[in-house]
Design an enzyme around this catalytic site. Structure first.
Site, short mmCIF file in Angstrom:
data_model
loop_
_atom_site.label_atom_id
_atom_site.label_comp_id
_atom_site.label_asym_id
_atom_site.label_seq_id
_atom_site.Cartn_x
_atom_site.Cartn_y
_atom_site.Cartn_z
N ASP A 81 31.88 51.20 38.05
CA ASP A 81 31.92 52.53 37.54
C ASP A 81 32.18 53.52 38.66
O ASP A 81 32.07 53.56 39.78
CB ASP A 81 30.57 52.86 37.03
CG ASP A 81 30.38 54.33 36.45
OD1 ASP A 81 30.85 54.70 35.55
OD2 ASP A 81 29.76 55.10 37.14
N GLU A 83 37.01 51.20 37.17
CA GLU A 83 37.26 52.43 36.44
C GLU A 83 37.57 53.46 37.18
O GLU A 83 37.10 54.16 38.09
CB GLU A 83 36.00 52.90 35.61
CG GLU A 83 36.03 53.91 34.52
CD GLU A 83 35.05 55.00 34.83
OE1 GLU A 83 35.25 55.94 33.93
OE2 GLU A 83 34.21 54.83 35.67
#
Length: 722
Positions: free
Chosen positions: A403, A456
């Protein structure tokens, strides 16, 4: 026997080396046993081998410290303490009689920050020493004045089980007999300033259910063997379609207080659904223990502990094993970018900025009010890298979606010009974070080649998914955030205006092969006022669903692996809410069930036709037929593999059917529809094409062509059948 300063330090819990004083010690007067036992009435020493009481300890100065000589014995021996607590008596093994547990090699590697699996030594480990069952505890807190283990087993009294400092690596350790799996504990840390902190274990393998914050003793789950079948399913040339899931809101139990499903219940309900829908992988939003439901797991306090919201660590292993038995991969969202400021967590862990930066210009995220890991500190980088390996090796997950990578790569991420510190070369790149990500990917790849990592990453940072030897970051895949933003903006336009934004759909293939891209329609696109994916589609009900189906057809035809957030597969109407179930009742509406059936069939087509997945990341696998028909908002392209398989994809993003529409093709032969998002079974108008034979009429720079009817607001795919 003691000077008053030593006594005072022990009683106050401030002594920096209790193992040098307590337990059985050789002295000039012979063997002496000393014990600090607040609340004890009397204390005796019992020979463990025969159970004979060999000494009674005297209370020192009327306090909680007891001491006495062992008459007639010169050599230390195994013993227990016989304690009269007033209301009951108890025989206990003395934790101060046990030697250090960390070996020289462990200490060396921990000090270097190169221990591949520090979780095998740090944390809380049930074990047996010299026939005595208990738990070995170890924690890194190099700047603490004193560290104790506290829990229900010692009345949360930090004087009872003070730890031994291994100066070489800054780790405190002890072995506590009679503690067992399921016992709650924390570390009580006295800082150099004299403050006392209660911290959960950074390496805890289990934690209490929020709002409680204690760590829970739990054995380290066994290693999951690598599976060659999973390696093949994760490969770059495999058909990958990911179903992204928030475990707490996929489906709830309304008849039982609207509670969450457990890991085992999810194994029984989610996995069959995913298999039926044809997805190849489940991606779970972070399952690390976290204190606040509203963070969805993205602000974890227990990186090594599966959240207790849904069950035990063994329950999670059961979920992963069940998924694999059904041919489904499991991916976990993983958050090494930041951590919350909760007092029981990593913040100011030993009274200093141990895991985070001291300067808030490096160490504080203003977007999320969280702290940033100090990746330049070798022990911190080791902690995080080992955690990645932990989930892959111990729980058998197929990979990690990392993330907020962009926030890690840039020192000026979301900061004003005067609120960040340049790197040593004066640039904005976070060189330490880059080194950490490369090292993490290198170690994961070397130790578990079957595993995959996803970034990401929303910037144009180069070579994110390129190998380390090519100067890349070493991720296997990167989320294509640009594709997602452009295509959603295009689809939100009224069809009459789409011709002016034609480039938003044609731009993607120009860079589609610069990285190994995943096309994501993730949870981030259905929260914070954005509405659902369906809600962004223009027009009346029929047109909104037709737009959605056409968009999904375009997505599955486009190069790149696929990711869809839960609910999007049946056209969830409302924005996602993490505190309630998806709106499964919508499937009673044929338009919603039609979208669901389409997604299932798109996954089947992607799997069945190698041209749609085999060379996703090579420009040889994609060719435009027509990218400039902006007046009609029609796009057409070819997908192919190296074995000559071809799939023709045509998209019409207006509500007007295009009759007698000529498409140039490179190969003579007969073409058959394999997917038509306007089919009646999906809720469409039912316009379709029978098998079509290519005509020897040149078009779009090709020698032959097809004449087709392109349905309104639809994507149609054709295979060449000979």
């Amino acid at each position: 026997m003691f000077n008053q300063d030593v006594i005072a330090a022990l009683l106050a819990g401030e002594h920096d080396d209790p193992f040098a004083v307590l337990g059985m010690q050789r002295t000039a007067d012979g063997l002496v046993v000393r014990a600090l036992l607040p609340g004890a009435c009397t204390v005796g020493v019992v020979e463990r081998a025969g159970g004979r009481e060999v000494a009674t300890l005297d209370r020192v100065d009327g306090g909680d410290l007891f001491a006495g000589r062992i008459v007639g014995r010169d050599e230390p021996f195994a013993y227990r303490l016989r304690i009269d607590w007033g209301m009951h008596r108890q025989d206990l093994d003395d934790s101060y009689r046990f030697p250090p547990r960390l070996g020289d090699t462990d200490v060396w590697l921990l000090a270097e920050g190169t221990h591949l699996r520090p979780y095998e030594k740090l944390g809380a480990h049930p074990l047996e020493i010299d026939g005595v069952a208990g738990v070995g505890f170890a924690v890194w807190a190099p700047n603490a004045k004193r560290v104790s283990v506290v829990g229900g087993f010692n009345n949360w009294d930090g004087r009872r089980h003070m730890m031994r400092l291994r100066h070489e690596c800054g780790v405190w350790e002890t072995f506590i007999p009679d503690v067992a799996a399921g016992d709650r504990y924390k570390f009580e840390i006295r800082t150099q300033q004299g403050d006392v902190l209660l911290k959960c274990d950074p390496f805890a393998f289990r934690a209490e259910m929020r709002p409680a914050t204690a760590s829970v003793v739990n054995g380290l789950v066994p290693v999951t063997p690598a599976d060659p079948a999973r390696q093949r399913a994760n490969a770059l040339d495999a058909p990958i379609s990911i179903y992204e899931v928030h475990a707490g809101s996929w489906r709830r139990v309304p008849d039982d207080g609207n509670r969450w499903l457990t890991y085992r219940e999810l194994a029984g309900q989610l996995i069959p659904y995913v298999k039926e829908m044809g997805f190849t992988h489940i991606e779970l939003l972070p399952l690390n223990e976290h204190p606040f439901d509203g963070s969805w797991g993205y602000q974890p306090t227990g990186l090594y502990a599966p959240t207790s919201r849904f069950g035990s660590p063994d329950d999670l292993r059961y979920f992963v094993e069940t998924a694999h038995a059904n041919g489904i991969g499991v991916l976990l969202d993983w958050v090494p970018a930041h951590f919350p400021t909760d007092a029981h967590g990593l913040a100011q862990f030993d009274g200093t900025c141990l895991y985070e930066h001291t300067d808030p210009r490096e160490g504080f995220h203003h977007d999320w009010n969280t702290l940033i890991y100090n990746y330049g500190r070798k022990e911190v980088a080791n902690y995080l890298t080992a955690n990645a390996l932990f989930w892959i090796e111990r729980y058998g997950v197929d990979g990690l979606r990392v993330d907020a990578v962009s926030s890690m790569l840039y020192r000026d991420y979301s900061r004003a010009h005067d609120q960040w510190i340049p790197n040593r070369f004066g640039g904005r790149e976070n060189l330490e974070a880059i080194d950490f990500l490369r090292s993490m990917n290198r170690i994961v790849c070397a130790e578990r080649p079957s595993a995959i990592t996803f970034a990401e990453e929303s910037s144009s940072f180069p070579n994110v998914s390129r190998p380390l030897e090519m100067g890349g970051l070493g991720f296997h895949y990167k989320w294509n955030m640009g594709w997602m933003n452009d295509t959603l903006a295009y689809m939100a336009q009224d069809p009459v205006h789409r011709k002016y934004d034609h480039g938003k759909l044609t731009f993607g293939p120009f860079y589609a092969f610069s990285e190994n891209f995943v096309l994501p329609l993730s949870h981030d696109e259905v929260v914070h006022g954005k509405g659902s994916i369906l809600a962004r589609m223009p027009g009346d009900d029929w047109q909104r669903f037709a737009n959605l189906r056409a968009y999904y057809g375009f997505m599955w035809g486009h190069p790149g692996k696929k990711l869809l957030f839960m609910g999007c597969e049946f056209g969830q109407a409302d924005e996602w809410q993490a505190d309630r179930s998806l709106d499964w009742h919508l499937l009673a509406n044929p338009l919603h069930s039609g979208v669901q059936r389409l997604v299932r069939d798109l996954n089947a087509v992607q799997r069945h036709y190698p041209a749609l997945h085999r060379i996703d990341f090579d420009s040889r696998g994609f060719e435009w037929i027509s990218h400039d028909d902006c007046e009609n908002s029609v796009f057409s392209f070819i997908r192919r593999d190296d074995d000559g398989h071809v799939v023709l994809v045509i998209c019409n993003f207006t509500p007007v059917p295009r009759h007698d529409y000529r498409i140039g093709v490179s190969a003579h032969g007969r073409y058959r529809e394999i997917i038509n998002t306007d089919a009646a079974i999906y809720g469409g108008s039912g316009i379709h094409n029978d098998d079509r034979l290519a005509e020897p009429v040149a078009s779009h720079g090709r020698d032959c062509s097809l004449v087709l009817t392109v349905p309104p607001l639809a994507t149609v795919m054709f295979e060449l059948i000979g």
